[in-house]
Design an enzyme around this catalytic site. Structure first.
Site, PDB file in Angstrom:
ATOM      1  N   THR A 121      -0.932   3.994  -2.813  1.00 36.17           N
ATOM      2  CA  THR A 121      -0.476   3.080  -1.772  1.00 36.17           C
ATOM      3  C   THR A 121      -0.140   3.821  -0.478  1.00 36.17           C
ATOM      4  O   THR A 121       0.276   4.987  -0.510  1.00 36.17           O
ATOM      5  CB  THR A 121       0.783   2.339  -2.287  1.00 36.17           C
ATOM      6  OG1 THR A 121       1.384   1.629  -1.212  1.00 36.17           O
ATOM      7  CG2 THR A 121       1.823   3.298  -2.838  1.00 36.17           C
ATOM      8  N   ASP A 122      -0.220   3.094   0.636  1.00 41.07           N
ATOM      9  CA  ASP A 122       0.208   3.678   1.922  1.00 41.07           C
ATOM     10  C   ASP A 122       1.733   3.862   1.981  1.00 41.07           C
ATOM     11  O   ASP A 122       2.247   4.573   2.850  1.00 41.07           O
ATOM     12  CB  ASP A 122      -0.267   2.817   3.099  1.00 41.07           C
ATOM     13  CG  ASP A 122       0.227   1.380   3.066  1.00 41.07           C
ATOM     14  OD1 ASP A 122       0.916   0.991   2.096  1.00 41.07           O
ATOM     15  OD2 ASP A 122      -0.087   0.635   4.026  1.00 41.07           O
ATOM     16  N   GLU A 123       2.456   3.230   1.035  1.00 39.37           N
ATOM     17  CA  GLU A 123       3.926   3.317   1.087  1.00 39.37           C
ATOM     18  C   GLU A 123       4.443   4.726   0.817  1.00 39.37           C
ATOM     19  O   GLU A 123       5.614   5.004   1.064  1.00 39.37           O
ATOM     20  CB  GLU A 123       4.543   2.344   0.086  1.00 39.37           C
ATOM     21  CG  GLU A 123       4.252   0.907   0.419  1.00 39.37           C
ATOM     22  CD  GLU A 123       5.102  -0.063  -0.378  1.00 39.37           C
ATOM     23  OE1 GLU A 123       6.121   0.340  -0.958  1.00 39.37           O
ATOM     24  OE2 GLU A 123       4.724  -1.244  -0.409  1.00 39.37           O
ATOM     25  N   TYR A 148       9.880   2.202  -6.123  1.00 37.86           N
ATOM     26  CA  TYR A 148       8.437   2.036  -6.351  1.00 37.86           C
ATOM     27  C   TYR A 148       7.643   3.111  -5.626  1.00 37.86           C
ATOM     28  O   TYR A 148       6.850   3.840  -6.233  1.00 37.86           O
ATOM     29  CB  TYR A 148       7.972   0.643  -5.897  1.00 37.86           C
ATOM     30  CG  TYR A 148       6.477   0.551  -5.693  1.00 37.86           C
ATOM     31  CD1 TYR A 148       5.597   0.660  -6.764  1.00 37.86           C
ATOM     32  CD2 TYR A 148       5.941   0.390  -4.405  1.00 37.86           C
ATOM     33  CE1 TYR A 148       4.218   0.607  -6.578  1.00 37.86           C
ATOM     34  CE2 TYR A 148       4.571   0.333  -4.217  1.00 37.86           C
ATOM     35  CZ  TYR A 148       3.713   0.439  -5.302  1.00 37.86           C
ATOM     36  OH  TYR A 148       2.340   0.396  -5.109  1.00 37.86           O
ATOM     37  N   LYS A 152       5.242   6.289  -6.948  1.00 34.58           N
ATOM     38  CA  LYS A 152       3.821   6.409  -6.619  1.00 34.58           C
ATOM     39  C   LYS A 152       3.566   7.759  -5.929  1.00 34.58           C
ATOM     40  O   LYS A 152       2.562   8.420  -6.199  1.00 34.58           O
ATOM     41  CB  LYS A 152       3.369   5.264  -5.702  1.00 34.58           C
ATOM     42  CG  LYS A 152       3.257   3.907  -6.384  1.00 34.58           C
ATOM     43  CD  LYS A 152       2.245   3.847  -7.509  1.00 34.58           C
ATOM     44  CE  LYS A 152       0.818   3.960  -7.039  1.00 34.58           C
ATOM     45  NZ  LYS A 152      -0.156   3.712  -8.156  1.00 34.58           N
TER      46      LYS A 152
HETATM   47  P1  NAD Z   1      -0.205  -5.490 -10.667  1.00 32.73           P
HETATM   48  O1  NAD Z   1       1.267  -5.364 -10.880  1.00 32.73           O
HETATM   49  O2  NAD Z   1      -0.781  -6.795 -10.290  1.00 32.73           O
HETATM   50  O3  NAD Z   1      -0.955  -5.040 -12.010  1.00 32.73           O
HETATM   51  C1  NAD Z   1      -0.575  -3.910 -12.737  1.00 32.73           C
HETATM   52  C2  NAD Z   1      -1.351  -3.902 -14.059  1.00 32.73           C
HETATM   53  O4  NAD Z   1      -0.988  -2.720 -14.778  1.00 32.73           O
HETATM   54  C3  NAD Z   1      -1.012  -5.097 -14.963  1.00 32.73           C
HETATM   55  O5  NAD Z   1      -2.182  -5.604 -15.561  1.00 32.73           O
HETATM   56  C4  NAD Z   1      -0.094  -4.490 -16.014  1.00 32.73           C
HETATM   57  O6  NAD Z   1      -0.159  -5.165 -17.270  1.00 32.73           O
HETATM   58  C5  NAD Z   1      -0.643  -3.071 -16.107  1.00 32.73           C
HETATM   59  N1  NAD Z   1       0.360  -2.121 -16.590  1.00 32.73           N
HETATM   60  C6  NAD Z   1       1.627  -1.958 -16.133  1.00 32.73           C
HETATM   61  N2  NAD Z   1       2.250  -0.994 -16.838  1.00 32.73           N
HETATM   62  C7  NAD Z   1       1.350  -0.525 -17.752  1.00 32.73           C
HETATM   63  C8  NAD Z   1       1.390   0.486 -18.747  1.00 32.73           C
HETATM   64  N3  NAD Z   1       2.506   1.217 -18.968  1.00 32.73           N
HETATM   65  N4  NAD Z   1       0.269   0.711 -19.479  1.00 32.73           N
HETATM   66  C9  NAD Z   1      -0.860  -0.025 -19.265  1.00 32.73           C
HETATM   67  N5  NAD Z   1      -0.952  -0.997 -18.356  1.00 32.73           N
HETATM   68  C10 NAD Z   1       0.139  -1.244 -17.591  1.00 32.73           C
HETATM   69  O7  NAD Z   1      -0.579  -4.352  -9.634  1.00 32.73           O
HETATM   70  P2  NAD Z   1      -1.650  -4.368  -8.447  1.00 32.73           P
HETATM   71  O8  NAD Z   1      -1.048  -5.012  -7.256  1.00 32.73           O
HETATM   72  O9  NAD Z   1      -2.945  -4.823  -8.971  1.00 32.73           O
HETATM   73  O10 NAD Z   1      -1.740  -2.802  -8.111  1.00 32.73           O
HETATM   74  C11 NAD Z   1      -2.686  -1.968  -8.797  1.00 32.73           C
HETATM   75  C12 NAD Z   1      -2.584  -0.554  -8.248  1.00 32.73           C
HETATM   76  O11 NAD Z   1      -2.894  -0.555  -6.868  1.00 32.73           O
HETATM   77  C13 NAD Z   1      -1.201   0.061  -8.376  1.00 32.73           C
HETATM   78  O12 NAD Z   1      -1.358   1.416  -8.713  1.00 32.73           O
HETATM   79  C14 NAD Z   1      -0.606  -0.075  -6.980  1.00 32.73           C
HETATM   80  O13 NAD Z   1       0.323   0.951  -6.722  1.00 32.73           O
HETATM   81  C15 NAD Z   1      -1.850   0.076  -6.132  1.00 32.73           C
HETATM   82  N6  NAD Z   1      -1.806  -0.580  -4.806  1.00 32.73           N
HETATM   83  C16 NAD Z   1      -1.478  -1.903  -4.721  1.00 32.73           C
HETATM   84  C17 NAD Z   1      -1.502  -2.527  -3.484  1.00 32.73           C
HETATM   85  C18 NAD Z   1      -1.179  -3.994  -3.327  1.00 32.73           C
HETATM   86  O14 NAD Z   1      -1.124  -4.496  -2.209  1.00 32.73           O
HETATM   87  N7  NAD Z   1      -0.971  -4.740  -4.401  1.00 32.73           N
HETATM   88  C19 NAD Z   1      -1.848  -1.786  -2.340  1.00 32.73           C
HETATM   89  C20 NAD Z   1      -2.158  -0.435  -2.474  1.00 32.73           C
HETATM   90  C21 NAD Z   1      -2.151   0.149  -3.718  1.00 32.73           C
HETATM   91  O1  DAU Z   2       1.435  -1.346   1.228  1.00 34.61           O
HETATM   92  C1  DAU Z   2       0.932  -1.439  -0.070  1.00 34.61           C
HETATM   93  C2  DAU Z   2       1.956  -2.106  -0.968  1.00 34.61           C
HETATM   94  O2  DAU Z   2       1.951  -3.484  -0.644  1.00 34.61           O
HETATM   95  C3  DAU Z   2       1.653  -1.902  -2.452  1.00 34.61           C
HETATM   96  O3  DAU Z   2       1.793  -0.542  -2.762  1.00 34.61           O
HETATM   97  C4  DAU Z   2       2.606  -2.728  -3.327  1.00 34.61           C
HETATM   98  O4  DAU Z   2       2.229  -2.611  -4.687  1.00 34.61           O
HETATM   99  C5  DAU Z   2       2.521  -4.175  -2.885  1.00 34.61           C
HETATM  100  O5  DAU Z   2       3.447  -4.948  -3.634  1.00 34.61           O
HETATM  101  C6  DAU Z   2       2.823  -4.292  -1.401  1.00 34.61           C
HETATM  102  O6  DAU Z   2       4.185  -3.943  -1.130  1.00 34.61           O
HETATM  103  P1  DAU Z   2       5.113  -4.801  -0.128  1.00 34.61           P
HETATM  104  O7  DAU Z   2       6.522  -4.560  -0.496  1.00 34.61           O
HETATM  105  O8  DAU Z   2       4.669  -4.582   1.278  1.00 34.61           O
HETATM  106  O9  DAU Z   2       4.614  -6.283  -0.573  1.00 34.61           O
HETATM  107  P2  DAU Z   2       5.372  -7.667  -0.802  1.00 34.61           P
HETATM  108  O10 DAU Z   2       4.318  -8.666  -1.083  1.00 34.61           O
HETATM  109  O11 DAU Z   2       6.478  -7.549  -1.785  1.00 34.61           O
HETATM  110  O12 DAU Z   2       6.008  -7.971   0.622  1.00 34.61           O
HETATM  111  C7  DAU Z   2       5.223  -7.984   1.809  1.00 34.61           C
HETATM  112  C8  DAU Z   2       6.164  -8.163   2.987  1.00 34.61           C
HETATM  113  O13 DAU Z   2       6.724  -9.486   2.940  1.00 34.61           O
HETATM  114  C9  DAU Z   2       7.366  -7.232   2.980  1.00 34.61           C
HETATM  115  O14 DAU Z   2       7.696  -6.911   4.319  1.00 34.61           O
HETATM  116  C10 DAU Z   2       8.483  -8.064   2.356  1.00 34.61           C
HETATM  117  C11 DAU Z   2       8.166  -9.452   2.856  1.00 34.61           C
HETATM  118  N1  DAU Z   2       8.539 -10.578   1.987  1.00 34.61           N
HETATM  119  C12 DAU Z   2       8.224 -10.541   0.669  1.00 34.61           C
HETATM  120  C13 DAU Z   2       8.504 -11.620  -0.151  1.00 34.61           C
HETATM  121  C14 DAU Z   2       8.171 -11.575  -1.637  1.00 34.61           C
HETATM  122  C15 DAU Z   2       9.136 -11.726   2.555  1.00 34.61           C
HETATM  123  O15 DAU Z   2       9.414 -11.774   3.763  1.00 34.61           O
HETATM  124  N2  DAU Z   2       9.407 -12.802   1.755  1.00 34.61           N
HETATM  125  C16 DAU Z   2       9.110 -12.790   0.416  1.00 34.61           C
HETATM  126  O16 DAU Z   2       9.360 -13.811  -0.267  1.00 34.61           O
END
Ligand code: NAD
Ligand code: DAU
Length: 331
Positions: A121-123, A148, A152
């Site tokens: 992630t960019d975080e 989180y 990561k």
């Molecule tokens: P998600 O939470 O939707 O899915 C996570 C998956 O991993 C689920 O299917 C869960 O069952 C599985 N999992 C969790 N713990 C496990 C374990 N111990 N063993 C096996 N499986 C397990 O997550 P996502 O949003 O799809 O993110 C996927 C990846 O991408 C993560 O590594 C996250 O850091 C990265 N990422 C997410 C975002 C975003 O915006 N969602 C952005 C950048 C990077």
């Molecule tokens: O940048 C990549 C990341 O993006 C990933 O690594 C994470 O897995 C993914 O969950 C996401 O993280 P954020 O914390 O940015 O995502 P989230 O959807 O939780 O929130 C997005 C923005 O919206 C953040 O500024 C918080 C705000 N927010 C979130 C919720 C759930 C609200 O204002 N209201 C809400 O109800």
């Protein structure tokens, strides 16, 4: 490369990646997923069994990990605890899965000489000021803010160390905020879409000024595949699609798209330590690997609204409990 192991393949991005591999390659896929609250078996059901196999298992389980990694030519590692708000309430699962799980996988990949791609992630770079024109690059120093993002960051550093110390054949990618089908309704965009479908008002943390750099999940996944196939070993690639918007802008757009007045939202308690702004400079990815995003945010968001409208059976059973958890923190 014939068989790819996709960890977390029943989660949001992983399930879309499995779809992408089936549609755009001849690769055989094994999904390894523990089916936590964020994993959905139905997201990867329905593929021919000679294309996709499912293994229900935990990435911290060294025995199952050794077996499935040993049977694969490459690993694409998505599995993680992924939600910042959850990590503020209970960090422990984030350490187990994100740190120990990644360690368990790279040890197996090292033993078997398996190609490894680490999805991150960019975080890990922390945040930028709202008025700072800078964007994250591969050279930006690590400075994670939350449980989180710090786990990561730890997992990224483990992968980098395994490349240097043990010659692990690994690449890394760090992507910005994804949106699209199958995203858990605890996350910002699907939470607000399902609130609106449910007759509730969207909930913005703080003043809604925080900025995220949105990318459609299919664009993220086409970039991950490009890095897996053509990326240089040991390198990190940032993935982003120039999608910066404040949370308030996104909520206003959703309200308008869904036929409601654009001021029809509530400001609620802010997230502790809330990162201000993320922004990605994806120049390395586009110049080195020729990757470009396909989606524009407006049509991608409208299609995502429609997907949630069509998949109420999927999200409805967890809506009440998700909102009840948020209500405890005044959010
Ligand atoms: P998600 O939470 O939707 O899915 C996570 C998956 O991993 C689920 O299917 C869960 O069952 C599985 N999992 C969790 N713990 C496990 C374990 N111990 N063993 C096996 N499986 C397990 O997550 P996502 O949003 O799809 O993110 C996927 C990846 O991408 C993560 O590594 C996250 O850091 C990265 N990422 C997410 C975002 C975003 O915006 N969602 C952005 C950048 C990077
Ligand atoms: O940048 C990549 C990341 O993006 C990933 O690594 C994470 O897995 C993914 O969950 C996401 O993280 P954020 O914390 O940015 O995502 P989230 O959807 O939780 O929130 C997005 C923005 O919206 C953040 O500024 C918080 C705000 N927010 C979130 C919720 C759930 C609200 O204002 N209201 C809400 O109800």
């Amino acid at each position: 490369m014939q068989r790819v192991l996709v960890t977390g393949g029943a989660g949001f991005i992983g399930a879309n990646f499995v779809n992408h591999l089936v549609a755009h390659t001849d690769l055989q896929v094994t999904v390894l997923d523990a089916l936590t609250y964020a994993g959905h078996r139905e997201a990867v059901d329905g593929f021919p069994s000679d294309r996709v196999a499912f293994v229900h298992g935990d990435i911290t389980d060294a025995e199952v990990v050794d077996r499935v990694v040993g049977e694969s030519d490459a690993v694409v590692h998505f599995a993680a605890e992924s939600h910042n708000d959850n990590s503020l309430h209970d960090p422990r699962p984030f350490l187990d899965t994100n740190v120990i799980g990644t360690y368990t996988l790279i040890e197996a990949a090292r033993r078997h000489g398996t190609r490894f791609h680490h999805v991150s992630t960019d975080e890990v770079y922390g945040d930028l000021e709202l008025d700072d024109p800078a964007r994250f690059t591969e050279q930006t120093p690590y400075n994670p803010s939350s449980p989180y993002s710090s786990t990561k960051a730890a997992s990224d550093l483990l992968v980098r160390a395994w490349v240097r110390s043990f010659g692990l054949q690994a690449t890394l990618s760090n992507c910005s905020n994804n949106y699209g089908p199958w995203q858990h309704i605890e996350k910002f965009i699907p939470r607000q879409i399902t609130n609106l479908l449910d007759g509730r008002r969207p909930r913005l943390y703080g003043e809604g000024k925080n900025v995220r750099d949105w990318i459609h999940v299919d664009d993220h996944n086409s970039a991950v595949l490009a890095v897996l196939q053509r990326g240089r070993i040991g390198e990190t690639y940032l993935i982003g699609a120039d999608g910066e918007r404040s949370n308030k802008q996104v909520v206003e757009q959703l309200l308008t798209t869904m036929g409601r007045p654009s001021e029809d939202y509530d400001l609620v308690a802010d997230r502790p330590g809330h990162d201000l702004r993320y922004a990605i400079d994806a120049t390395k990815l586009s110049t080195e690997l020729g990757w470009t995003p396909r989606y524009d945010f407006d049509s991608g968001l409208a299609a995502t609204v429609e997907w949630y409208r069509q998949h109420e059976d999927w999200w409805r059973p967890v809506k009440e409990a998700t909102e009840a958890r948020y209500a405890k923190s005044g959010q």
